[in-house]
Scaffold this motif. Structure first.
Motif: not given
Length: 169
Positions: A111, A138-139, A142
């Motif tokens: 991330i 999802q982070r 993304h």
């Protein structure tokens, strides 16, 4: 290209690409010593880069270091990322006997590198579906849009090589 063989690490520095490959070359018996060496190497190559951010490839494969050593070493990489000194490009961490306990740190690194990670290799470890679920949050996804060939448009997905357990995901 400059190659240096130290006691526990081999480094390959490609100054034109601002790329550093860190290869763990010996069995880890003292995690804090290896982490201190890693930190010294990152600081040295940061000065060699004229304090420009560089990419790091971390190769720990087949050293059977386990969770505690892996976490110790990845916290050094995370510190370098947080300091805008480096970004993680590739992580080769297969056959280290890692468990799900390591996955939140791997997730955090990916991330914070905001799409710079090209490859993560975690096969032949003890990572379960729960650990993989942390990784494929999802982070993380993304930052890795992939092309949806059926719809002809960008779609969220993992557009980077990633190996977990013994299968390619």
């Amino acid at each position: 290209m400059v190659k240096f063989q130290g006691e526990g690490w081999t480094t390959i520095w490609k100054p034109k690409q601002l790329l550093l490959e860190l290869i763990l070359t010996s069995k880890v018996e003292d995690a804090s010593a290896r982490a201190a060496e890693m930190l010294d190497l990152l600081l040295f190559y940061y000065s060699e880069s004229n304090q420009e951010q560089f990419s790091v490839m971390v190769n720990l494969m087949e050293q059977d270091c386990g969770d505690d050593t892996f976490i110790c070493l990845m916290n050094i990489v995370l510190w370098a990322v947080d300091s805008n000194m480096a970004t993680l490009q590739k992580l080769w961490a297969q056959k280290l006997n890692l468990s799900d306990r390591c996955m939140p740190l791997v997730q955090e690194l990916i991330i914070k590198c905001m799409g710079a990670v090209l490859e993560v290799h975690l096969s032949h470890n003890q990572i379960t579906e729960n650990g993989a679920a942390i990784f494929f949050d999802q982070r993380v996804l993304h930052y890795y849009p992939t092309f949806d060939h059926k719809r002809g448009c960008e779609a969220l997905g993992f557009g980077v090589g990633c190996w977990i357990s013994e299968t390619w995901v």
